[in-house]
Structures are given as structure tokens and as C-alpha cells.
Design a protein around this motif. Sequence first.
Motif, PDB file in Angstrom:
ATOM      1  N   SER A  74      45.170 -35.735   1.591  1.00 49.15           N
ATOM      2  CA  SER A  74      45.909 -36.817   0.940  1.00 49.15           C
ATOM      3  C   SER A  74      45.399 -37.061  -0.476  1.00 49.15           C
ATOM      4  O   SER A  74      44.235 -36.825  -0.793  1.00 49.15           O
ATOM      5  CB  SER A  74      45.771 -38.109   1.754  1.00 49.15           C
ATOM      6  OG  SER A  74      46.382 -39.185   1.094  1.00 49.15           O
ATOM      7  N   ARG A  79      45.566 -40.151  -1.460  1.00 47.40           N
ATOM      8  CA  ARG A  79      45.305 -41.581  -1.366  1.00 47.40           C
ATOM      9  C   ARG A  79      43.823 -41.820  -1.053  1.00 47.40           C
ATOM     10  O   ARG A  79      43.211 -41.046  -0.321  1.00 47.40           O
ATOM     11  CB  ARG A  79      46.190 -42.201  -0.288  1.00 47.40           C
ATOM     12  CG  ARG A  79      47.671 -42.044  -0.623  1.00 47.40           C
ATOM     13  CD  ARG A  79      48.567 -42.695   0.392  1.00 47.40           C
ATOM     14  NE  ARG A  79      49.970 -42.557  -0.002  1.00 47.40           N
ATOM     15  CZ  ARG A  79      50.974 -43.174   0.600  1.00 47.40           C
ATOM     16  NH1 ARG A  79      50.733 -43.981   1.628  1.00 47.40           N
ATOM     17  NH2 ARG A  79      52.208 -43.010   0.180  1.00 47.40           N
ATOM     18  N   GLU A 137      46.545 -43.950   3.516  1.00 46.62           N
ATOM     19  CA  GLU A 137      47.069 -42.903   4.398  1.00 46.62           C
ATOM     20  C   GLU A 137      46.707 -43.308   5.819  1.00 46.62           C
ATOM     21  O   GLU A 137      45.560 -43.670   6.094  1.00 46.62           O
ATOM     22  CB  GLU A 137      46.430 -41.559   4.064  1.00 46.62           C
ATOM     23  CG  GLU A 137      46.942 -40.395   4.872  1.00 46.62           C
ATOM     24  CD  GLU A 137      48.265 -39.858   4.348  1.00 46.62           C
ATOM     25  OE1 GLU A 137      48.984 -39.250   5.146  1.00 46.62           O
ATOM     26  OE2 GLU A 137      48.571 -40.060   3.156  1.00 46.62           O
TER      27      GLU A 137
END
Length: 198
Positions: A124, A126, A173
Motif C-alpha cells: 500500500s 497508505r 489501508e
Amino acid sequence: MSTVALILAAGEARRFGGPKQLADWGGIPLLEYVVGRVLDWPWVDGVYVVLGANSERIMSRVHLSTVTVIENLDWSEGVASSLRVGLDVLIGDRVAERVLIALGDQPTVSPAVVPMLLEAGRRSRRPVVIPRYRFVRGHPVLIERSLWPRLVAGLKGDQGARNQFLSHPEWVEEVLIAEGPPPDIDTPEDLDELRRAT
């Protein structure tokens, strides 16, 4: 990318009626059991424990020589103060790029969750990865270093970083976990119920 764990265990445990960190869990103090479990988590390079209320009593009875103890003098402000103090130390230590936030009163967190969080964090863009247990967010929570100063600046009260994460969904996430959330131990009844269930 180096990862450490930060165990929050500074609370007074008023509802428990005494320091739940010292409650018996399989013949050892609850906090010692949780620390041992976290030390066994895969790909975790170090463990920090935040203590506050009853810290001297806890340190005299819980084996903590394999972890770094952080004392939170402002523990009465709530869990946000413990997270703030812990992240402040990690920012200064520069020993890790990610931290897994764990709770000292959750002895049944599955270690299988940790690789799932770390893999999601790797994929991710994030900075926060949170497990969602059957539609309920839980712990441990994975947070990248880039976000630590911003979290520290905004942490208040007894909610930890929860409100910040809700206000900034673009940071987060989620990893779906099929099992139910690991329960907290807040009262002696919680402890008895969890002992019977495990």
C-alpha cells in the motif's frame, strides 16, 4: 524496512480494581504473557512497553529485561498520552520505519495477523494498516514513521489515534480478518470469561 512493536500498558485499570498488568494468566502476569507473545511476532525487530500507573510495582514483578520500558508520567490523561510518549521516543531513537501498536490487555491477538499487516503495508501507499475483524477495527495497528510526528501533535484524550484515522480515511489501508476481534480485559469478569474461552 525495520519494524518495532509498542505495547500500551500505562492505565490505572480502575474498572479492574487494581493493576490488571499483574493479573494471573497461565501462571505469569498478564503483561509478561503479552510481551512474550509480541516478542514472538514475525519480522518485529524490537519491543517497547509504555508503563504509567503502578509502574514501579509492575516492573518489580514483570520480566521486562528483553524490552525497552518507556514511562508515561501523564498516564492519567488517557491512552493518547501513552501513544504520544511512545511515538516521541521512537522518533528520537530512529531505530525503525514502522511500528505495530499493541495493547497490554489483549493476550489473544493471533500472530498470523502480523504478516498480513506487514504485507499490506508493503503493497500500500497508505501510512496506516488496520486489521478489520468481522467489520470491527482492532489491534495491532501498523503505522509508518512518516506519520508519527503528525499523530503526536494531534493525540488527545482516551481515544488514541482512532479519531485521526476516522478523519483521514486516505491514510488507512484495512486488512480483513475472518475471526472476531481479540477482546480487551477491562474487568475481572472479562478475565474469567477469556480464561474459560482459551
